[in-house]
Design an enzyme around this catalytic site. Structure first.
Site, PDB file in Angstrom:
ATOM      1  N   GLY A 182       0.943  -1.164  -0.020  1.00 15.72           N
ATOM      2  CA  GLY A 182       0.129   0.212  -0.216  1.00 15.72           C
ATOM      3  C   GLY A 182       0.866   1.209  -0.152  1.00 15.72           C
ATOM      4  N   ILE A 213       2.904   2.607   2.296  1.00 13.47           N
ATOM      5  CA  ILE A 213       4.373   2.548   2.711  1.00 13.47           C
ATOM      6  C   ILE A 213       5.054   1.847   1.729  1.00 13.47           C
ATOM      7  CG2 ILE A 213       6.200   1.829   4.405  1.00 13.47           C
ATOM      8  CD1 ILE A 213       4.115   2.502   6.356  1.00 13.47           C
ATOM      9  N   LEU A 250      -4.785   6.433  -5.107  1.00 13.73           N
ATOM     10  CA  LEU A 250      -4.229   6.965  -6.107  1.00 13.73           C
ATOM     11  C   LEU A 250      -3.281   8.086  -5.660  1.00 13.73           C
ATOM     12  CD1 LEU A 250      -6.104   6.076  -9.464  1.00 13.73           C
ATOM     13  CD2 LEU A 250      -4.455   4.611  -8.257  1.00 13.73           C
ATOM     14  N   ALA A 257      -2.864  -8.343  11.351  1.00 17.31           N
ATOM     15  CA  ALA A 257      -1.839  -8.894  10.259  1.00 17.31           C
ATOM     16  C   ALA A 257      -0.407  -8.526  11.043  1.00 17.31           C
ATOM     17  CB  ALA A 257      -1.867  -8.178   8.991  1.00 17.31           C
ATOM     18  N   CYS A 265       5.451  -6.243  22.695  1.00 16.20           N
ATOM     19  CA  CYS A 265       6.113  -6.044  23.966  1.00 16.20           C
ATOM     20  C   CYS A 265       5.088  -4.885  24.783  1.00 16.20           C
ATOM     21  CB  CYS A 265       7.266  -5.605  23.767  1.00 16.20           C
ATOM     22  SG  CYS A 265       8.519  -6.958  23.869  1.00 16.20           S
ATOM     23  N   CYS A 296     -27.444  -2.577  24.251  1.00 16.68           N
ATOM     24  CA  CYS A 296     -28.161  -1.546  24.503  1.00 16.68           C
ATOM     25  C   CYS A 296     -28.289   0.028  23.972  1.00 16.68           C
ATOM     26  CB  CYS A 296     -28.866  -1.633  25.898  1.00 16.68           C
ATOM     27  SG  CYS A 296     -29.613  -3.348  26.289  1.00 16.68           S
ATOM     28  N   CYS A 337       6.420 -10.189  28.189  1.00 18.16           N
ATOM     29  CA  CYS A 337       5.488 -10.154  26.742  1.00 18.16           C
ATOM     30  C   CYS A 337       5.248 -11.501  26.480  1.00 18.16           C
ATOM     31  CB  CYS A 337       6.564  -9.810  25.555  1.00 18.16           C
ATOM     32  SG  CYS A 337       5.583  -9.754  24.103  1.00 18.16           S
TER      33      CYS A 337
HETATM   34 ZN    ZN Z   1       7.502  -8.988  22.963  1.00 19.89          ZN
END
Ligand code: ZN
Lengths: 528, 531
Positions: free
Chosen positions: B30, B32, B61, B125, B165, B177, B437
């Site tokens: 995309g 980047i 574009l 992803a 992390c 509700c 982590c």
């Molecule tokens: Zn980590």
């Protein structure tokens, strides 16, 4: 021009145009007014050297839909250009570099018009600047012939056109913007948390009356009603009480913390939650919202500035003068009129919003009347006055810059002094040596280290004794005037960002030189 | 002068050779991704693989410069590859128009790369690639942009902090509700328009919507049951789709009848303003003027529409969507009931959600919004521009030079700070991994198993206890599912394939043995591979 091919399977378009859809993701940053400014602009690039950084900058301007651009370049495409410039391919070899780049750049966006000029004996920079075309902004890349540079600077001064100089070599680059005269910005896009202006210390009658409706009998409200008083109404109530008891409003930090404690103590705790969210919101807002309005120094600078005869005719300075009158009379700026989110019944919240909006409209009307009374104020767009009032607390004036050798010496001394302390505490060192070393090769494609150092010594006597400067100069020599695509692409992103700020007159452009070190991935901004 | 003269000159011969020999994976083609691919190709990287599931849209574009108008609806990965190939035919490029979570992209496949670049736009992803790179022990360069802001981070197992992390913000959800009975903000009505109204009429059910939070359902069982009946009744109205009475039936159902029922619930309105029902016949009578200006209204998405204008857009977009539905059915290409789901760039659904949400806001006395604003709120639109992508992609490549040299100590986490006056980039030194982590701190190992024959018991006894020396007190999890502990032994006799374990599944082994003088072992992530 490439042909626009429309996919026949696309559904028939309703609503927004193709263009609005294409630019949707950027309209959310600079709105239709900024987009219009971009589409009206024409940018000139004087390209030289290995020629990538300027073209990469243009890529980032063609994509968001700049109106027109022109590339002037004396070079013919050779094999080494292909390794560094994405907008050239095998077919370009032997042709004018300006022509080939324009062709491929224009394919990026059919809405944009590109022009090119091969700089030759018959087509000089002088011819280019003397023709009828008016440029909105000029960019040039180093190395550049001194006489061409002089012509560009002269054009910029004469036509009040911003100029950006760009130099990229090896892992280093810098760019420097030169704004013509003084450059005012209305829409600076301040941080949204900074823009809240509720006027709690100086409520107007309608706001006070509204607040009283909820708080005149505050102790007898039902649990629900009490838990849904908007926080700013709570604050107004306790401010009034405070004033009755102390004779003044809380102003020092100590008074404000004491005031905050009284607000917190007002919450009912005999409920399952053991407190009330709206009172928490009120207490949290005390330090931020209970302060007398002070005029930001940047706004004061605008009020104090005496525009010259030419500037005084622009709508900015006419509106600024009307707003100044408003401020002198009311002792505050026009109200922006927005209300932050808060716990409240939705109907109450909508009423509150309307009270602020109405006051903001009244303020705009007062400023507008003053604008109309000023010479040249008849034709000024009401929308422009409104935008100015809304942003009044954050307007900014950037002063144009003139390079002077004294200034360079002063910066060099200050940066060297900073480096001494930085080295001791392990902080990153100044990037000024990069600027100096690149600057020394402004007019030559390559130079040896000793030449670079000798040139710097001429402006800053004794500078070359600094070993770091020698090291940087060595690196510049090693690059042999060649660009690394990646460094130029990154620099092109930063330059295009500044161009967009300058053309849209939104956000605050950097002032005025940004130096990039690709070895440590760092930038430094200096006013040079 | 040759093509890579300046690269050799500035990078030096050893680094330039490493660049040429590197195998690169780029996930995402995309904003980047386009920039990054261009930079990689011109920097002379030897081999680049591109994975992207997306196709090209018009709104790409303004920044994704490898794509043109004629590429709309084509694969980003394939078009990007073709475009980049032209500019350096010597680089080996391979494109996969596929989801990076597909089983073909397993840990072994990741191990084949020198560096992985994440150029993604979503959390899910990003986390997946992060996990795979930790398991494969391949350095990952993670990047992202939002408007003028951006950041770049180098991730390396055991050396630099991973993506998980630091906990990440999860998308906002709303109690059922609030959306269905007691909205108080514009966003509540927008979610209602998108996840209830549109999906009940044209799509799957609202229960699938990730924006709905069902955790308070049990506290409001009675109201939830009523809402279920209401949704069922709405489904029945679908039968009338395509008939002239459909707009009125639908309108009066959701803006009149349902509102009248809600109004009658005294308890609910003690502390809130009562909603005011709308009547189709009454509103439409006053809308003839707006009807005449319909095309103009539809072009004006920046302005907030009036009640009458919203009704006109409601009716018009409803008929557009109904027609599309009928065409999809008659074409017979899809055997199941066709569906239309919300897409911010699909005008018909956006118009319908805008008008639908605004009408509900009017009923509940909530501020109405312009289509431009609703598009952003409903579509979670993140502003995106070429300049930020160019800066971030350039920084990614600079970090990759350090990674190639193995100089992780000098890699940086770089942030774009466009509004700071002293510098445009702010950098942080490399962050060490977080010892708590859940992704990168556990020990990692892999095991080859024939999943159709081996049972969970085989795995626990033969591998974990015999081979790795675990004691009795262990817990085996597969994602959030508990497979085995001392009290949960039913699964032991089941084959791994029956338990949903496939090639490249990750199991977490937790040691509960507190008696060991050295304390329990750290958690183990077991990567299971088909033998
Ligand atoms: Zn980590």
């Amino acid at each position: 021009m490439t042909e626009i091919i429309t996919d026949p399977t696309l559904p028939i378009l309703h609503g927004p145009s193709d263009k609005e859809k294409k630019y949707d993701r950027q309209l959310r940053l600079w709105a239709a007014s900024g987009q219009k400014a971009l589409e009206d602009a024409h940018i000139l690039l004087l390209n030289s050297g290995s020629g990538t950084v300027g073209v990469e900058t243009l890529k980032n301007l063609v994509l968001p839909g700049i109106g027109q651009f022109t590339i002037a370049d004396a070079n013919i495409v050779n094999e080494s250009d292909l390794g560094v410039n994405f907008f050239l391919d095998e077919d370009s070899l032997g042709n004018s570099r300006a022509e080939c780049c324009v062709k491929l750049l224009q394919e990026l966006n059919p809405d944009v018009k590109g022009h090119w000029l091969p700089l030759q004996e018959t087509h000089t920079v002088q011819n280019l600047l003397e023709n009828d075309r008016k440029y909105t902004l000029i960019m040039y890349t180093y190395p550049i012939e001194p006489q061409d540079l002089a012509l560009v600077q002269e054009y910029g001064n004469k036509h009040k056109v911003p100029i950006i100089a760009i130099h990229s070599a090896g892992f280093y680059s810098y760019f420097r913007t030169h704004l013509p005269g003084n450059f005012p910005i209305v829409d600076t896009h301040p941080d949204s948390t900074a823009t809240t202006d509720l006027r709690l210390l100086t409520p107007w009658e309608e706001l006070s009356k509204f607040a009283n409706e909820f708080t005149s009998d505050i102790d007898n409200l039902s649990a629900h009603e009490h838990g849904h008083i908007p926080y700013l109404v709570i604050l107004l109530h306790y401010l009034e009480k405070w004033k009755a008891e102390h004779g003044t409003l809380p102003s020092t930090y100590k008074e404000k913390t004491a005031f905050r404690a009284t607000v917190s103590a007002g919450a009912r705790t005999n409920n399952p939650e053991g407190g009330e969210e709206n009172f928490d919101e009120a207490a949290a807002a005390v330090l931020k919202t209970i302060s007398a309005p002070t005029l930001a120094s940047s706004v004061k600078a605008v009020f104090d500035y005496k525009p010259n005869e030419f500037e005084a005719k622009s709508s900015f300075w006419i509106i600024a003068s009307a707003v100044k009158k408003f401020y002198e009379k009311n002792k505050q700026l026009p109200l922006p009129g927005s209300v932050p989110d808060m716990k409240a019944q939705s109907t109450v919240y909508v009423r509150l919003q309307n009270i602020y909006k109405k006051k903001a409209r009244q303020d705009v009307a007062e400023v507008l009347a003053a604008v109309r009374a000023l010479p040249g104020g008849k034709d000024i767009d009401e929308g422009e006055v409104e935008t100015f009032c809304k942003n009044a607390a954050f307007i900014k004036l950037i002063h144009g810059s003139e390079a002077s050798p004294d200034n360079i010496t002063t910066i060099a001394e200050a940066e060297a002094a900073n480096d001494e302390t930085a080295a001791m505490v392990g902080m990153p060192l100044s990037l000024f040596p990069i600027y100096l070393s690149l600057k020394a090769t402004s007019h030559v494609p390559t130079a040896c280290t000793s030449d670079i150092l000798a040139a710097i010594d001429k402006t800053i006597p004794g500078a070359s004794s600094n070993p770091r400067l020698a090291q940087v100069a060595e690196e510049v020599t090693r690059a042999k005037g060649g660009e690394l695509h990646n460094i130029s692409a990154l620099t092109g992103g930063m330059v295009a960002q500044e161009v967009i700020k300058i053309i849209t007159k939104q956000y605050i452009p950097i002032d005025n030189t940004c130096i990039f070190d690709g070895i440590t991935s760092r930038t430094q901004v200096l006013r040079i | 002068m040759s093509r890579d003269y300046f690269n050799t000159q500035s990078l030096g011969v050893p680094l330039n050779r490493m660049v040429k020999e590197a195998r690169i994976l780029m996930v995402g083609a995309g904003g980047i991704g386009c920039e990054l691919l261009k930079n990689l190709v011109l920097a002379g990287f030897g081999e680049v693989h591109i994975v992207d599931l997306d196709t090209i849209d018009l709104s790409n574009l303004n920044r994704q410069f490898l794509f043109r108008h004629e590429h709309i609806k084509k694969s980003k990965a394939l078009v990007a590859k073709d475009a980049a190939h032209k500019f350096n035919p010597r680089v080996k490029l391979e494109a996969h128009h596929a989801n990076i979570k597909d089983p073909q992209f397993n840990v072994d496949w990741f191990k084949g790369f020198t560096i992985v670049f994440n150029a993604l736009d979503n959390l899910d992803a990003r986390r997946h690639v992060n996990k795979m790179c930790i398991a494969a022990d391949i350095p990952l360069i993670e990047s992202g942009t939002t408007g003028f802001n951006g950041q770049v981070q180098v991730i390396k197992k055991g050396v630099a902090a991973c993506y998980d992390c630091t906990p990440k913000e999860t998308p906002k959800t709303f109690p059922v509700c609030t959306i269905r009975s007691t909205p108080s903000q514009p966003i509540h009505c927008i979610v209602w328009g998108k996840s209830y109204l549109l999906s009940e009429i044209f799509g799957a059910s609202e229960d699938d919507s990730p924006e709905m939070d069902h955790s308070e359902d049990s506290e409001n069982a009675q109201e939830i049951e009523k809402l279920r009946q209401e949704a069922q009744a709405l489904k029945n109205i679908r039968e009338a789709m395509g008939t002239d009475s459909f707009p009125q039936l639908l309108f009066d159902k959701v803006y009149k009848d349902d509102v009248v029922r809600l109004r009658s619930m005294e308890e609910m309105w003690k502390t809130r303003r009562r909603p005011e029902p709308l009547d189709y016949a009454t509103v439409i009578e006053k809308a003839s003027d707006a009807e005449a200006r319909k095309d103009k209204i539809l072009k004006d998405g920046q302005r907030v529409w009036s009640l009458e204008e919203n009704v006109v857009v409601f009716r018009d977009s409803l008929s557009r969507l109904s027609r599309r539905m009928a065409e999809m059915k008659s074409s017979g290409e899809v055997s199941a009931e066709p569906v239309i789901t919300f897409d911010k760039d699909d005008e018909d659904t956006l118009d319908f959600v805008t008008a639908g949400a605004n009408l509900r806001s009017i009923v509940f006395g909530i501020e109405t919004k312009s289509r431009f604003d609703i598009k952003q709120m409903a579509g979670n639109i993140i502003p995106a521009i070429a300049t930020t992508n160019a800066i971030v992609a350039g920084l990614c490549v600079l970090q990759s030079y350090k990674v190639l040299r193995g100089q992780f100590g000098s890699t940086k986490e770089v942030f774009l700070s466009p509004f700071a006056s002293e510098r445009l980039l702010a950098s942080d030194r490399l962050r060490a991994p977080n010892p708590d982590c859940p992704v990168c701190s556990p020990a990692q190992t892999r095991v080859l198993i024939d999943m159709s024959r081996a049972t969970l018991g085989d795995l626990v006894d033969d591998f974990l206890k015999m081979e790795l020396g675990y004691g009795e007190e262990i817990v085996v999890n597969h994602g959030d599912n508990l497979l085995y502990d001392l009290d949960e032994t039913e699964n032991l006799a089941k084959k791994l394939s029956e338990l949903g374990i496939k090639g490249d599944s990750f199991l977490t082994i937790i040691d509960d043995n507190d008696d060991d003088p050295k304390g329990p072992r750290v958690n183990l992530i077991l990567n299971v591979q088909e033998s």
